[in-house]
Design a protein around this motif. Sequence first.
Motif, short mmCIF file in Angstrom:
data_model
loop_
_atom_site.label_atom_id
_atom_site.label_comp_id
_atom_site.label_asym_id
_atom_site.label_seq_id
_atom_site.Cartn_x
_atom_site.Cartn_y
_atom_site.Cartn_z
N SER A 280 40.23 63.57 33.90
CA SER A 280 40.44 63.57 35.35
C SER A 280 40.54 62.14 35.87
N ILE A 281 41.34 61.97 36.90
CA ILE A 281 41.44 60.65 37.53
C ILE A 281 40.21 60.39 38.38
N THR A 282 40.00 59.13 38.70
CA THR A 282 38.94 58.74 39.63
C THR A 282 39.58 58.47 40.97
N PRO A 283 39.37 59.33 41.98
CA PRO A 283 40.04 59.13 43.27
C PRO A 283 39.66 57.80 43.93
N LEU A 284 40.54 57.33 44.78
CA LEU A 284 40.33 56.07 45.48
C LEU A 284 39.53 56.28 46.76
N ALA A 285 38.86 55.25 47.18
CA ALA A 285 38.20 55.24 48.50
C ALA A 285 39.21 54.75 49.52
N ASP A 286 39.40 55.51 50.60
CA ASP A 286 40.38 55.10 51.62
C ASP A 286 39.67 54.41 52.79
N ASP A 287 39.13 53.24 52.51
CA ASP A 287 38.36 52.51 53.52
C ASP A 287 38.88 51.10 53.72
N HIS A 288 40.19 50.91 53.46
CA HIS A 288 40.78 49.57 53.59
C HIS A 288 40.92 49.16 55.05
N GLU A 289 40.71 47.88 55.30
CA GLU A 289 40.94 47.35 56.65
C GLU A 289 42.41 47.50 57.02
N PRO A 290 42.72 47.86 58.27
CA PRO A 290 44.13 48.02 58.67
C PRO A 290 44.92 46.72 58.49
N VAL A 291 46.16 46.84 58.05
CA VAL A 291 47.08 45.72 57.93
C VAL A 291 48.04 45.78 59.10
N PRO A 509 56.69 54.26 49.98
CA PRO A 509 56.32 52.84 49.89
C PRO A 509 55.85 52.47 48.48
N PRO A 510 56.38 51.40 47.90
CA PRO A 510 55.93 50.99 46.56
C PRO A 510 54.42 50.80 46.45
N TRP A 511 53.76 50.36 47.54
CA TRP A 511 52.32 50.18 47.46
C TRP A 511 51.61 51.50 47.18
N LEU A 512 52.08 52.60 47.77
CA LEU A 512 51.49 53.89 47.47
C LEU A 512 51.76 54.29 46.01
N GLY A 513 52.98 54.02 45.53
CA GLY A 513 53.28 54.27 44.12
C GLY A 513 52.38 53.45 43.22
N HIS A 514 52.12 52.22 43.61
CA HIS A 514 51.24 51.33 42.85
C HIS A 514 49.83 51.89 42.79
N GLN A 515 49.35 52.45 43.90
CA GLN A 515 48.02 53.02 43.94
C GLN A 515 47.91 54.24 43.02
N VAL A 516 48.94 55.10 43.06
CA VAL A 516 48.95 56.26 42.17
C VAL A 516 48.99 55.81 40.71
N ALA A 517 49.84 54.81 40.42
CA ALA A 517 49.95 54.30 39.05
C ALA A 517 48.61 53.76 38.56
N SER A 518 47.85 53.13 39.45
CA SER A 518 46.58 52.53 39.04
C SER A 518 45.57 53.59 38.58
N VAL A 519 45.53 54.74 39.26
CA VAL A 519 44.57 55.76 38.85
C VAL A 519 45.05 56.49 37.59
N LEU A 520 46.37 56.65 37.43
CA LEU A 520 46.88 57.30 36.22
C LEU A 520 46.77 56.38 35.00
N SER A 521 46.94 55.08 35.22
CA SER A 521 46.84 54.13 34.12
C SER A 521 45.49 54.20 33.43
N ASN A 522 44.46 54.47 34.21
CA ASN A 522 43.11 54.51 33.66
C ASN A 522 42.86 55.71 32.74
N VAL A 523 43.64 56.78 32.90
CA VAL A 523 43.41 57.98 32.08
C VAL A 523 44.49 58.21 31.03
N LEU A 524 45.62 57.50 31.13
CA LEU A 524 46.72 57.71 30.17
C LEU A 524 46.68 56.65 29.08
N SER A 525 45.54 56.44 28.50
CA SER A 525 45.40 55.42 27.46
C SER A 525 45.64 56.05 26.10
#
Length: 525
Positions: A280-291, A509-525
Motif C-alpha cells: 500500500s502507498i503512504t498517503p500524503l499530508a495536505d497541509d502545505h502553505e498556499p502558494v 499539473p505536473p506537480w500533481l503528477g510528481h506527487q503521485v509519482a513520489s508515493v508510487l516510487s516508494n512501493v514499486l521497488s
Amino acid sequence: MEIFDSHGRACDPGAPLTARAASMSKSSIPVVDIFAGAGGLGEGFEALGGGNRFHVALSAEMDRHAVQTLRTRAFFRSFPNGEAPRSYYQYLRGERSAPWTDDTRKMWDAAAHRACQLELGRIDHDRYLDERIAAIAEDAKRRQRPWVLVGGPPCQAFSLVGRARNRGIADYVPENDGRHFLYQHYLHILARHKPAAFVLENVKGMLSSQVGGAHIFKAIFDQLHLPGGANGPRYRIEPLVKPTGSGWQPKDFIVRGERLGLPQTRHRVILIGVRSDVPSITPLADDHEPVHLSQMLRGVPELRSSSTTEKIDSWPRFAARCLAQCSDYAKDVDTATAKHLKSLVPQVRDGLDLGTGGRWMEWFEAPRYPKHLHALMRDPKVDGMVQHETRPHMTRDLLRYAYAAAFAQVHDRSPRGAQEFPADLHPKHRSWASAKAFVDRFKVQRSEAPSSTITSHLAKDGHYFIHPDPTQMRSLTVREAGRLQTFPDNFLFEGPAGAQRRQVGNAVPPWLGHQVASVLSNVLS
C-alpha cells in the motif's frame, strides 16, 4: 486504417527503441499515458529523480497539436539529467525550425514513435494501442521491472458545467454519451496487461454524475478493483491524501491542489490503484502553505493587450484614457474603485509603452519559485520566457478588465454580476442580469492568493483569467497559465495560440503528477 505518429508517418508497434530509450527501460519504470493531453501527468512522473525513476514509454492522445507537444517533450526527455542539446533551446527561442540536428535525428524519430495520435474507441486505434502496450509490458517483465498506466479521460460528461450544458440539449441522453464510459479503456488494459499500478484523474463532478439513475463513480470504483472479473488481477484503490476519518469515503479521493503546494485552487478526483501483490502507498499530508500567484509570476515582463476594435498608437495615452473612463463609469457603483482607477491614470500616462510579447521574451529578473517547485520548474539554460504573448480583445473588454482588476485590488475579490459592474460596462448578453447568469463571468486572478482552476475555457476568452494589474488590461498569457499549472520554463506547447491555451487548460499539473509519482516510487521497488 494505419496509425500515424506525430510526424504523420505510419507507426510500427514493434519499432526498435533507440539506445537511450533502451537504457532508460533498464533502470527506470515505464509509464503509459492515455488521454495524455499535453502530458502533464507524465511530465510529473519523469521529473521525479531527474527522469531516472520513471520514463514515459508511450503517450496516446487524439488532438494533433497536443501530440506535437508530446513529441517535442519526448525528445527533450530523451537526454539524461536535463542535458538536452543546444538545438532544443534554439528551437525554444524560435531560432530554429526544428529542435533536432543530423546528430540527434534518431532521437527525434524515437520521440515521435513514443507520441501517437490515437482516438480510443476506434477499433483500429484500440488494436494498435493494445499491441504497443503488450510490447511495453513484455519488455518490463523480461527486465523484471513494474510498469504504470496513467491518464485522465475527457471530463465534459462529468463536469458540472458540462452537465449543465447537456441539460440544455433537447434530445440528450446520458446513457448514449460515450464520454461517460471512456474509463472502460482502463478496464481493458488493466485486465489484459496487468500493470503494477494505475492512476486515473478526473473532475470532482465525477462523484455526483449519474447515468440511468445510478452514480457513475460507484460503478467505476467497483470495476477498477476487479477489471477482468473474478479471474483477472485485483487492485486496491487508495487515496493520494490521508483520509480524514477511519473509513474511506468517495470524498477522500478529492485532491485539493492548493493544499499540496500547487499555486491554484484545483480540486480533482485522483484514484491510485495498486495491484494486490504491491504494498500500500503512504498517503500524503495536505497541509502545505498556499502558494500565491505573485510567487509564480515574479520577474514576468509587463505586457498589454491589443485591441480588435481600434489601433493603439501609444499605450500610455490609450491606457490613461481607458482608466479615466472606467473611473467615471464606476462612480455610481463603487466610489472606492473609482478613486483607485483615477489614481492609476498618472502612473500609466508617464509609464512605459508596453508591448504585446511574443514567442520569446528575455527577462530582466530570473524567476524565484517556491523551494518545493524550483527543481521541477527552473532550467538555468532558459534565460527568458517562451510563449509570453497577449491575446487581442475588443476595447470594451479591456475596460472591463481594468475595472475588474481595480475592484479586486480594493476588495480582494472579483466583482460579482451585474450589480457590481457599472452599467456602461455591462456586456450585451441576454443572461447578464438574470438570476441564472454566472456571477463570476469576469474573474480576476489575485496576486496574493492561489489562482482559480486553470481550465480549457482559457482557449475561448480571457474573462475568467484576468491579470491582477489593472494597468495592463489583459488576460493571462500561455506561459503565465503554464506556470500556474507548474509546467517547467523549458516546456513548449505546440500549435497555434488557441491550441496552446486549450492544452494548458486541459492539462493535469505536473506537480500533481510528481506527487503521485513520489508515493508510487516508494512501493514499486
